[in-house]
Design an enzyme around this catalytic site. Sequence first.
Site, PDB file in Angstrom:
ATOM      1  N   HIS A 175       1.036  -1.364  -0.075  1.00 55.18           N
ATOM      2  CA  HIS A 175      -0.178  -0.188   0.026  1.00 55.18           C
ATOM      3  C   HIS A 175       0.881   1.427   0.082  1.00 55.18           C
ATOM      4  O   HIS A 175       1.452   1.421   1.172  1.00 55.18           O
ATOM      5  CB  HIS A 175      -0.971   0.033   1.206  1.00 55.18           C
ATOM      6  CG  HIS A 175      -1.943   1.139   1.097  1.00 55.18           C
ATOM      7  ND1 HIS A 175      -2.805   1.473   0.574  1.00 55.18           N
ATOM      8  CD2 HIS A 175      -1.806   2.236   2.447  1.00 55.18           C
ATOM      9  CE1 HIS A 175      -3.455   2.649   0.685  1.00 55.18           C
ATOM     10  NE2 HIS A 175      -2.766   3.066   1.746  1.00 55.18           N
ATOM     11  N   ASP A 198       1.270   5.085  -0.327  1.00 51.50           N
ATOM     12  CA  ASP A 198       0.530   6.178  -0.174  1.00 51.50           C
ATOM     13  C   ASP A 198       0.817   7.325  -0.915  1.00 51.50           C
ATOM     14  O   ASP A 198       2.131   7.634  -0.885  1.00 51.50           O
ATOM     15  CB  ASP A 198       0.283   6.683   1.087  1.00 51.50           C
ATOM     16  CG  ASP A 198      -0.542   6.080   2.105  1.00 51.50           C
ATOM     17  OD1 ASP A 198      -1.629   5.948   1.957  1.00 51.50           O
ATOM     18  OD2 ASP A 198      -0.064   5.466   3.132  1.00 51.50           O
ATOM     19  N   ASP A 230      -7.560   1.557   1.983  1.00 54.40           N
ATOM     20  CA  ASP A 230      -7.261   2.420   3.055  1.00 54.40           C
ATOM     21  C   ASP A 230      -8.304   3.592   3.464  1.00 54.40           C
ATOM     22  O   ASP A 230      -8.357   4.378   4.509  1.00 54.40           O
ATOM     23  CB  ASP A 230      -5.921   2.781   2.930  1.00 54.40           C
ATOM     24  CG  ASP A 230      -5.487   3.601   4.281  1.00 54.40           C
ATOM     25  OD1 ASP A 230      -5.830   2.906   5.459  1.00 54.40           O
ATOM     26  OD2 ASP A 230      -4.393   4.261   4.215  1.00 54.40           O
ATOM     27  N   HIS A 272      -6.033   9.690  -0.640  1.00 56.65           N
ATOM     28  CA  HIS A 272      -6.795   9.614   0.815  1.00 56.65           C
ATOM     29  C   HIS A 272      -5.965  10.247   1.772  1.00 56.65           C
ATOM     30  O   HIS A 272      -6.316  10.352   3.197  1.00 56.65           O
ATOM     31  CB  HIS A 272      -7.196   8.347   0.981  1.00 56.65           C
ATOM     32  CG  HIS A 272      -6.246   7.250   1.029  1.00 56.65           C
ATOM     33  ND1 HIS A 272      -5.753   6.350   0.261  1.00 56.65           N
ATOM     34  CD2 HIS A 272      -5.367   6.986   2.067  1.00 56.65           C
ATOM     35  CE1 HIS A 272      -4.630   5.580   0.551  1.00 56.65           C
ATOM     36  NE2 HIS A 272      -4.540   5.866   1.584  1.00 56.65           N
TER      37      HIS A 272
HETATM   38 ZN   LIG Z   1      -2.997   4.958   2.650  1.00 61.27          ZN
END
Ligand SMILES: [Zn+2]
Length: 1086
Positions: A58, A60, A182, A428
């Site tokens: 994941h 970001d 997420d 996000h």
């Molecule tokens: Zn995230």
Amino acid sequence: MANCKIKSLLFICFIALSAARPQKNSKSILNVGSKCGYASCPAVKPHMLNVHLVPHTHDDVGWLKTVDQYYYGSETLIQKAGVQYIIDSVVEQLLKDPNKRFIYVESAFFFKWWSEQTPEMQEEVKMLVDEGRLEFIGGAWSMNDEATTHYQSIIDQFTWGLRRLNDTFGECGRPRIGWQIDPFGHSREMASMFAQMGFDGLFFGRLDYQDKDERLMNKKGEMIWRASANLGEPAHLFTGVLYNQYQPPPGFCFDILCADEPIIDGKHSPDNNVKKRVDQFFEFVTNMSKSYRTKNVLITMGEDFHYQNANSWYKNLDKLIKYANERQINGSEINLLYSTPSCYLKSLHDAGITWPTKDDDFFPYASDPHAYWTGYFTSRPTLKRYERVGNQFLQVCKQLTSLAPRENPYFLPHLSFFRETMGIMQHHDAVTGTEKQKVAYDYARRLNVALRACGSNTKDILNHLTSGETPQTGIPDTKKHDYKFEFKTCDLLNISSCLISETSDRFILTLYNPLAHSTFEYVRVPVSTLDYIVKDYRDVTLETEILPIPETIQNITFRNSRAKYELIFLASELPPFGYKSYYIMKTNKHRLEPIPDADNLSSFVSIGNEKIRLTFDTNGFLSAITTKEMTRIVNQEFLYYEGAIGNNREFRNRSSGAYIFRPKTDNVKLVTTGPKIKVYRGNLVEEVHQIFNEWISQVVRVYRKHGYAEFEWMVGPIPIDDGVGKEIITRFNSDIQSEGIFYTDSNGREMLKRLRDHRDTWRVKLLEHTAGNYYPITTKIALEDENARLAILTDRAQGGSSMGDGSLELMIHRRLLHDDAFGVDESLNETAFGQGLVARGTHYLILGNSQLDQSPTTQLLERFTQLEKLLPTWKFFSDATNSSYDDWRLNYTNIFSGISLSLPRNIHIMSFEPWHENEILIRFEHILEKDEDPEYSKTVQFNLKDVLRGFNIVDIRETTLDGNAWLDDNRRMEFVPDPIEELYDNYALYYKSSDYVQLLRADKPLLDAKYFEELLPVDGLGAESNRLKREHGKNMELNRLRAEKLKKFKPSIANLPLQEDDDTKFIIELSPMEIHTYVLTLAKHI
Ligand SMILES: [Zn+2]
């Protein structure tokens, strides 16, 4: 496209080249030999519990570090994370072993990595993609937030991410699965968009802990989300709740960032743990399988920024699989395999069972009884506004670049850069405001650079258009430029400041209207003296008005401006997709200083027009609103919650922070008992200037022709010298009997009904009364009773609620002194220029009757206003010191429209942008829901060619919502809903049998579906291949058939007059809330 050097790869290269993007007239190409997608899924064992291990990372796109810091892996003391190493390492491992799988999500990172690879490496990666070993999931530029994002921006960032994947990998690069693991809660509109983009399913990790318990208990974690109240089945999406968010099972994290025990299998090692570890794993998956309906479970094997050393993960997974599956000889019925979410979904589909349904959304998200993730709906209000400004200018830049008379080589790079920047903004931890402060600065800086880059496009194009060149896309620009006009954007209009207008004696204001219908707008221009006139291109002098800029704005310490007034005029008949310019100059006609009304402040004050009139009481508060039909009590005030402070060690000690809204108590504090007011009344606008205290002020205004009121608030610096963080709200209280019900929008689109202290699918227990009733407001919140309806529109995403009947509140600013312990490790204490951050914004209030049987309805006015506030005109300023009025008027084109038909106001051209060479991507949208208005909710038909007469269109074809797959080629998996709908009635009543799960065809073979030989019947339950392309004739034939079908007019259709009986007409039909996307091919210029 790089050459395919390796002989054995030749065929795969051919596929990738041929299917790289929707091909217009090419014959279909079967993906014979290409084994990506469902065809590449590993075999499962039908009578065993199949454990789909999904290796993933994941990544970001900015959070604790900036995008680039994450990519390059710098700032390791903040977080050990380097995306370039992750992709390097994973690809190396995948190339070594054909059984291994990996999914990748964030196109922003992937394409940065891709651009740095050698052609040889690119070919190897293409092979991995073609064989389904590396699979793209989600695929948008970032994994966008779902609460604070506008649907236009979500569609844009998917369009661009999928476009890059399509251009690079063709069919095999097309994601089939939404992967929102997420984001902090999930919107219904997002699911609807996934469905319309042709996705087969969606998986996510975060939902309310009570909802999750209930769903897992009742085997309702996987469902068919009916994601639109208007679109029906095209908006249904299979949706799955991940068991452990997106983490691996406890104890099974094999990343170098983790400390879990590896699988130790040294035969004689005293540390040998194989039996223990497999037992533990089996216990976990056996338990887990009790919560799901089929003999398949999905285990996420990865976490934030994992797989920098992919070997550490894969080596242990290899062993886990090996030792677990060895037990099958002794009767174990658990089967582990490397898999992907799409292969898992295929297994669910192949199980041939039915699924529960879901009609509402997954907001708000609570992770424990005191952690409602409703603070981020408002966190970083100025970044949220800037993102929305970015969207507005992106649309302007796309349109103007499509309308450019001459092509310039820098146009498209600038536009792509802007698209990518806006994609990053949707992440996000970007627009949500949940990033570290310096990362927030980085986002703002990026957006500023992108705005300026596209500003050079618009400057060039507007100079060409004003000098009279007509749009003929494709002609290269060979001129050396000495631009006549600046067409500059004033970034500081939000504090009523603009260098050109406040220092030039003569300047030109060009208003670009990005809407597909002509519009009017009251324009405000900051000026330093009183005496200006405004003239249009026909030598007409416009009526103007001068009002003082409120002292609270003038006194902003960091505002470096000479402007003391705003010059106001009505710009009317602004052409669709076009501009109109005004010449503004100083005169020696002397105008009097505007003075406030000498109202007797002991009596009520009112401002407004014949449509809407606002009354203020003797204390200076709004007290009532009168429309043509009614007078209702409506008051408005500013209040604040005090943020809870705690050490976060236990739930009940949770602090309010960037993510979490947690007030100390539900009691709000009033900021003043009586604001000071000044009243200005003119011919164009009437205003009440209010000062509530040293840090809150507001202008309430009604323009002469508007049916709504504006509340332009300014908040900050929020004082913290008392050691208390504050969360500021504006609250409108009315006498409307709303009985706990209110309505909030979903990403700016369809409305959802909310009931205070209630959730539709389970009986909620709220220990946080206020925070648990907050919902994301992207554009609108409303309430009504049988007579009246009150709606507030916002200019950015905010949190909002109705905490009492008749009452609406919006949180507009927050300043907090503690972290809420969800990772960001900073308090949300924004400062600028050495003091607390000041935010300014606007709410639009609409009051009317709540009847829906007579047009225009109040909801219609709301929809129109919503769109006009999302995409008002863009203001370009040019100094005109060297250009007299006559020179300007006689020698330049000062009014222009890019389209030939002004569309009705319920139809919006949502996208108009350069696509591939000689192509334009265009989206038409019906902006009303059904039943919102008896006239404007009707289906509309028009001829696309009437709209685009100036374009030499040689082909038109409809695509899925994202613009990257032909609509008529698109097939989605079908899932069958449960025959009986069970209602959740009690959160405390746990166990329910799952008898109602009906197997439709128990005898159906699970695994023998054929994937790349022929198309299975659509109505069959067998998984069909989405990789197949149907054979079809030329598009014109398709279009002819389509036109014939559309000829059968339905009674509810509002038709635009067709201009002529034209054989090549292309009729577009739009029903409420429909979006249709087309690729237009234009004739080549020779
Ligand atoms: Zn995230």
